[in-house]
Every structure is written in C-alpha cells, then in structure tokens.
Design a protein around this motif. Structure first.
Motif, PDB file in Angstrom:
ATOM      1  N   ALA A   1      -8.673   3.677  -2.556  1.00  0.00           N
ATOM      2  CA  ALA A   1      -7.618   2.663  -2.599  1.00  0.00           C
ATOM      3  C   ALA A   1      -7.941   1.678  -3.705  1.00  0.00           C
ATOM      4  O   ALA A   1      -9.039   1.117  -3.746  1.00  0.00           O
ATOM      5  CB  ALA A   1      -7.521   1.937  -1.266  1.00  0.00           C
TER       6      ALA A   1
ATOM      7  N   VAL B   1      -3.021   4.259  -2.422  1.00  0.00           N
ATOM      8  CA  VAL B   1      -3.913   4.734  -1.366  1.00  0.00           C
ATOM      9  C   VAL B   1      -3.908   6.251  -1.352  1.00  0.00           C
ATOM     10  O   VAL B   1      -2.859   6.877  -1.201  1.00  0.00           O
ATOM     11  CB  VAL B   1      -3.478   4.201   0.018  1.00  0.00           C
TER      12      VAL B   1
ATOM     13  N   LEU C   1      -1.196  -1.423  -4.226  1.00  0.00           N
ATOM     14  CA  LEU C   1      -2.423  -0.646  -4.122  1.00  0.00           C
ATOM     15  C   LEU C   1      -2.066   0.814  -3.876  1.00  0.00           C
ATOM     16  O   LEU C   1      -1.259   1.120  -2.984  1.00  0.00           O
ATOM     17  CB  LEU C   1      -3.314  -1.145  -2.988  1.00  0.00           C
TER      18      LEU C   1
ATOM     19  N   GLY D   1      -7.803   0.469   2.128  1.00  0.00           N
ATOM     20  CA  GLY D   1      -6.679  -0.210   1.484  1.00  0.00           C
ATOM     21  C   GLY D   1      -6.259  -1.463   2.221  1.00  0.00           C
ATOM     22  O   GLY D   1      -5.983  -2.506   1.601  1.00  0.00           O
TER      23      GLY D   1
ATOM     24  N   LEU E   1       0.867  -1.163   0.000  1.00  0.00           N
ATOM     25  CA  LEU E   1       0.000   0.000   0.000  1.00  0.00           C
ATOM     26  C   LEU E   1       0.910   1.221   0.000  1.00  0.00           C
ATOM     27  O   LEU E   1       1.764   1.360   0.885  1.00  0.00           O
ATOM     28  CB  LEU E   1      -0.891   0.050   1.246  1.00  0.00           C
TER      29      LEU E   1
END
Length: 224
Positions: A84, A80, A78, A120, A44
């Motif tokens: 997300a 964010v 991912l 997320g 993330l």
C-alpha cells in the motif's frame, strides 16, 4: 408651529428607523453563518489481480466523489495491492493528474495478487491525523472487495481495528469512513465491527448496486 410639526415628524421618523434597525440587528444576530471546514479525503483503491474486473467502475466512482468535493478540499489516493502506497495527493479538482495516477499505478500485474488493506488503513489513519492538525475534516474511503489475500501481517485485523478507530477519534472525533464495492457479507462484518464506534452517520457502506445513493450520505458525513 410649523417647526414643531417638522420636529415631531423628524422625531417619529427617527423612532421608526431606530425600531426597524433594532429588529434587523436582532434578526441578523440570530442567523448562524455556516462554518465551512475543508475536508481531507483519503482513498484506498484495490488494484490487485482479483479486483481488476471491477476496477474501471471503481475508478469512475473515485473521480465522481472528487468532482463533488470543494476546491478547498484535499485528497490522497493510496494504491492497495501487494503493498500500500500513496500515488496522488492534492486538489480533488485536478482530474487529469488523478486519472494519470490511477492509470499508471493500478495497471494489472500478475504478481500483485495479495491485498494489503490493513497496511493501507494504518497509513490512511496517519494521513487523517496529519490533515486534522492542518484544519481539515478527515475521511477515509475504501474501494475494493476487502478480500484477504497474501501476507497475513498486511491484512485487516478486525478485532483490533475498532480500537484503532476509537484512538483516532480522540484527536479527530469527526472522522468518517466509507467502504464501497465489497460483497455484502464483507460489508456486514464492517458494520458489525465499526458501527458501534463510528455510528450510523459516520460509517457508510455500499455494495456495487447501491454506491451512488450512499455517496450523498458520505457528503452529509463531511458536513456538506
């Protein structure tokens, strides 16, 4: 007479060989071959407006971790911010694709002020469980300042997160988590909430000044 000597000599040779082979076999049977399990690392990365000043260094750290992984491993990234969502999945060795994804989807946008860390992390848990079913050792790496900004429903609920982690552990007991680049006060909260659940070996935290040293600990958490 000569035949008897030859028979005795051959017998002794066979005896020595059999004893030697027995020792070799016993030794080999005690050697444990490393049981390699590929890892699935879910990143993330915070691309919100408030985290832009540190983002260049943080992207370098993400790629550094990827370079230390094995070609059989898998990564998911991912992005964010206000929301997300997944921006890359595949081999950690595909540096050019990872770079393009980061450059394209983490650009500064003044509208992206909020941070959806909670959303997320929930998505990361889902990916981790899916990858576990496919035979991977899952790990989640959170890179950013962990500031709560924007919609409250998208933030981390620190009171329920430990329970969520414990639920994931039922299906993926080897899961680890790493939090990088947040202020020590935020990381102290992470330690307080998740330390009792993940333990010292499976929870890695580091402010900006200590990131490089903790990456080695992260690899150990993956069993490397």
């Amino acid at each position: 007479m000569k035949l008897n000597r030859r028979l005795i000599t051959v017998g002794l040779i066979l005896l020595v060989l059999s004893v030697a082979l027995k020792f070799i076999w016993t030794g080999l049977s005690k050697i444990k071959v490393d049981d390699f399990h590929p890892a699935a690392v879910i990143f993330l990365i915070d691309s919100s407006a408030s985290n832009q000043n540190a983002l260049t260094m943080q992207k370098k750290t993400l790629k550094q971790v990827c370079n230390l992984l094995d070609p059989e491993d898998q990564v998911k990234i991912l992005r964010v911010s206000q929301d997300a969502y997944l921006i890359y999945e595949g081999s950690p060795m595909n540096g050019s694709a990872i770079q393009k994804s980061l450059d394209t989807y983490t650009k500064y946008d003044e509208k992206d002020y909020g941070t959806a860390y909670g959303e997320g992390i929930k998505k990361a848990f889902t990916h981790a469980l899916t990858m576990k079913k496919d035979g991977y050792v899952p790990s989640i790496v959170v890179i950013g300042d962990l500031e709560n900004e924007g919609a409250a429903e998208k933030q981390v609920n620190w009171d329920t997160l430990p329970k969520n982690v414990a639920e994931v552990q039922k299906y993926a007991p080897e899961i680890s988590m790493m939090f990088l680049y947040a202020h020590p006060s935020k990381l102290d909260l992470v330690k307080e909430k998740l330390g009792p659940v993940l333990g010292e070996q499976k929870l890695i935290i580091a402010p900006e000044q200590n990131v490089d040293k903790q990456i080695r600990k992260f690899l150990n958490a993956l069993g490397r």
